[in-house]
Design an enzyme around this catalytic site. Structure first.
Site, mmCIF file in Angstrom:
data_model
loop_
_atom_site.group_PDB
_atom_site.id
_atom_site.type_symbol
_atom_site.label_atom_id
_atom_site.label_comp_id
_atom_site.label_asym_id
_atom_site.label_seq_id
_atom_site.Cartn_x
_atom_site.Cartn_y
_atom_site.Cartn_z
ATOM 1 N N SER A 12 5.242 3.065 12.088
ATOM 2 C CA SER A 12 4.949 1.392 11.825
ATOM 3 C C SER A 12 5.159 0.935 13.569
ATOM 4 C CB SER A 12 6.086 0.936 11.337
ATOM 5 O OG SER A 12 6.088 -0.567 11.720
ATOM 6 N N LYS B 286 7.706 -5.430 -1.656
ATOM 7 C CA LYS B 286 7.611 -6.968 -1.301
ATOM 8 C C LYS B 286 7.937 -7.766 -2.569
ATOM 9 C CE LYS B 286 4.546 -6.689 2.502
ATOM 10 N NZ LYS B 286 3.230 -6.941 3.034
ATOM 11 N N ASN C 152 7.922 -10.522 2.669
ATOM 12 C CA ASN C 152 7.821 -9.774 3.628
ATOM 13 C C ASN C 152 8.799 -9.916 4.527
ATOM 14 O OD1 ASN C 152 6.735 -12.030 5.272
ATOM 15 N ND2 ASN C 152 5.331 -10.318 6.244
ATOM 16 N N GLY D 136 -9.254 -5.624 -3.652
ATOM 17 C CA GLY D 136 -7.855 -5.420 -3.661
ATOM 18 C C GLY D 136 -7.414 -6.532 -4.437
ATOM 19 N N ASN E 249 -11.567 -5.882 -7.616
ATOM 20 C CA ASN E 249 -10.510 -5.014 -7.788
ATOM 21 C C ASN E 249 -11.067 -3.964 -8.710
ATOM 22 O OD1 ASN E 249 -8.415 -3.770 -6.621
ATOM 23 N ND2 ASN E 249 -7.333 -4.543 -8.537
ATOM 24 N N GLU F 292 -7.574 -6.446 -14.468
ATOM 25 C CA GLU F 292 -6.376 -7.522 -14.690
ATOM 26 C C GLU F 292 -5.632 -7.801 -13.798
ATOM 27 O OE1 GLU F 292 -6.187 -3.815 -16.579
ATOM 28 O OE2 GLU F 292 -8.428 -4.922 -16.927
HETATM 29 P P1 NAP Z 1 -1.023 -2.196 -2.828
HETATM 30 O O1 NAP Z 1 0.088 -3.411 -3.417
HETATM 31 O O2 NAP Z 1 -0.493 -0.771 -2.988
HETATM 32 O O3 NAP Z 1 -2.406 -2.265 -3.272
HETATM 33 C C1 NAP Z 1 -3.450 -1.433 -3.038
HETATM 34 C C2 NAP Z 1 -4.854 -1.801 -3.565
HETATM 35 O O4 NAP Z 1 -5.832 -1.043 -3.206
HETATM 36 C C3 NAP Z 1 -4.711 -2.150 -4.972
HETATM 37 O O5 NAP Z 1 -5.612 -3.271 -5.421
HETATM 38 C C4 NAP Z 1 -5.513 -0.752 -5.456
HETATM 39 O O6 NAP Z 1 -6.617 -1.165 -6.436
HETATM 40 C C5 NAP Z 1 -6.661 -0.790 -4.297
HETATM 41 N N1 NAP Z 1 -7.103 0.551 -4.297
HETATM 42 C C6 NAP Z 1 -6.389 1.893 -3.920
HETATM 43 N N2 NAP Z 1 -7.060 2.765 -4.245
HETATM 44 C C7 NAP Z 1 -8.432 2.555 -4.261
HETATM 45 C C8 NAP Z 1 -9.600 2.950 -4.349
HETATM 46 N N3 NAP Z 1 -9.807 4.290 -4.473
HETATM 47 N N4 NAP Z 1 -10.552 2.322 -4.761
HETATM 48 C C9 NAP Z 1 -10.463 1.139 -4.656
HETATM 49 N N5 NAP Z 1 -9.456 0.392 -4.739
HETATM 50 C C10 NAP Z 1 -8.359 0.975 -4.390
HETATM 51 O O7 NAP Z 1 -1.102 -2.256 -1.182
HETATM 52 P P2 NAP Z 1 -0.851 -3.499 -0.331
HETATM 53 O O8 NAP Z 1 0.658 -3.842 0.331
HETATM 54 O O9 NAP Z 1 -1.566 -4.606 -0.893
HETATM 55 O O10 NAP Z 1 -1.736 -3.235 1.026
HETATM 56 C C11 NAP Z 1 -3.019 -3.000 0.853
HETATM 57 C C12 NAP Z 1 -3.473 -2.593 2.521
HETATM 58 O O11 NAP Z 1 -3.284 -3.635 3.406
HETATM 59 C C13 NAP Z 1 -3.064 -1.510 3.037
HETATM 60 O O12 NAP Z 1 -3.999 -0.705 3.746
HETATM 61 C C14 NAP Z 1 -1.918 -1.821 3.933
HETATM 62 O O13 NAP Z 1 -1.823 -0.970 5.133
HETATM 63 C C15 NAP Z 1 -2.604 -3.249 4.407
HETATM 64 N N6 NAP Z 1 -1.709 -4.098 5.048
HETATM 65 C C16 NAP Z 1 -1.633 -4.501 6.451
HETATM 66 C C17 NAP Z 1 -0.805 -5.431 6.812
HETATM 67 C C18 NAP Z 1 -1.076 -5.763 8.404
HETATM 68 O O14 NAP Z 1 -0.258 -6.622 8.814
HETATM 69 N N7 NAP Z 1 -2.236 -5.558 8.753
HETATM 70 C C19 NAP Z 1 -0.039 -5.926 6.204
HETATM 71 C C20 NAP Z 1 0.073 -5.880 4.689
HETATM 72 C C21 NAP Z 1 -0.886 -4.641 4.251
HETATM 73 P P3 NAP Z 1 -5.839 -1.114 -8.009
HETATM 74 O O15 NAP Z 1 -5.389 -2.297 -8.166
HETATM 75 O O16 NAP Z 1 -7.158 -1.147 -8.898
HETATM 76 O O17 NAP Z 1 -5.110 0.083 -8.096
#
Ligand code: NAP
Length: 287
Positions: free
Chosen positions: A19, A69, A90, A129, A153, A157
């Protein structure tokens, strides 16, 4: 919180070893001339233990990341209106023994777009997503009056649940699609495309989430991922002349907002721009 006391801050989540938050908060503290310690709390603590640390003043300021979260809603004393509507927290701050919860991710997304000359009002926002980060993106889009929001997504659902939850508070139309449905339906123009999936993350699935049909009509692409700094989706965007950014600006601005909440100190434009440059230089040096 007073500025003469050392702020004991940290990040709680999984896989947080790389991080950038400790460096970011050190830079912000230096800019304001205050003392701050920022630790990484991973695996060794349960949410209950973390709450105990906050109650005992071992910690006074915390960022939460995946998968926590949504876990803290029942443990905190007050939840701000945005975190309640987004259904994700967060940032935790202890004020006079009480634990307050906030969401600053949506601010981070909005500021990142604004800093890159992307006004969201009356634009279409397409979010890929439906996890925690996507919730914040959809909320940001609705709050700042986009004309339409589209959630794409794999698990439809989950997209519909976000549309239902956030749609309760806004009039903005929110449509949900699977990837194939969106590819077929994509008749949209001048939209901001945001990758809020984990696809492209270092060590996860280092491939592009984008293809010709998904980006057709997009005029700006924001990848929330910042590790790697240049995702394969960003390479794809480059090759197709689509302006794009990674998730570093979002990280900076959500962190800035958390820091302001913890300290009660606001940054002037000059101050945050200086901190932003130091942060960007630091990240460049890390590459
Ligand atoms: P999360 O709750 O685990 O959600 C992940 C999402 O990715 C889900 O909607 C999932 O789809 C989708 N996904 C995973 N594998 C996939 C695949 N092979 N094909 C298509 N979709 C796929 O994660 P999150 O906390 O929302 O974070 C998401 C991203 O945002 C991460 O990369 C994280 O590093 C980034 N992020 C960045 C910041 C920043 O400050 N820059 C802050 C927060 C998060 P399903 O729903 O179908 O499983």
């Amino acid at each position: 919180m007073t500025s003469d006391k050392t702020i004991k801050a940290g990040l709680f989540g999984e896989n947080i070893g790389a991080s950038l938050s400790p460096y970011l908060h050190k830079i912000l503290a230096d800019e304001k001339g205050i003392k701050l310690e920022y630790g990484l709390y991973e695996n060794s603590n349960s949410p209950v233990e973390i709450i105990e640390k906050l109650r005992k003043d071992d910690l006074s300021a915390l960022n939460l990341t995946k998968p926590y979260k949504q876990e803290f809603f029942n443990f905190v004393d007050e939840i701000d209106i945005h975190a309640r509507k987004i259904r994700a927290i967060n940032t935790l701050s202890v004020e006079e023994g009480r634990i307050f919860a906030y969401n600053t991710d949506f601010v981070g997304i909005y500021q990142a777009l604004l800093e890159n000359d992307q006004e969201v009002k009356d634009r279409i926002v397409v979010v890929l997503g439906a996890g925690g980060a996507a919730r914040s993106a959809v909320y940001m889009a609705a709050k700042y009056e986009t004309s339409k929001i589209i959630i794409v997504n794999r698990t439809l659902e989950k997209a519909k649940k976000i549309a239902d939850d956030i749609g309760l508070f806004f009039d903005t139309g929110i449509k949900c699609f699977s990837y194939d449905e969106f590819r077929k339906d994509n008749k949209y123009d001048d939209f901001i495309l945001i990758n809020a999936t984990s696809v492209g993350m270092k060590g996860f699935l280092e491939e592009s989430i984008l293809d010709d049909e998904l980006i057709d009509g997009a005029t700006f692409y924001m990848d929330m991922i910042y590790s790697p700094h240049k995702t394969m989706s960003m390479d794809f965007a480059d090759k197709n002349g689509l302006e794009n950014i990674n998730g570093l600006d979002m990280l900076f601005f959500q962190g800035l907002k958390s820091f302001e909440i913890w300290t009660g100190l606001e940054f002037s434009v000059n101050e945050w721009k200086r901190a932003y440059r130091v942060f960007k230089d630091f990240v460049e040096g890390e590459k």
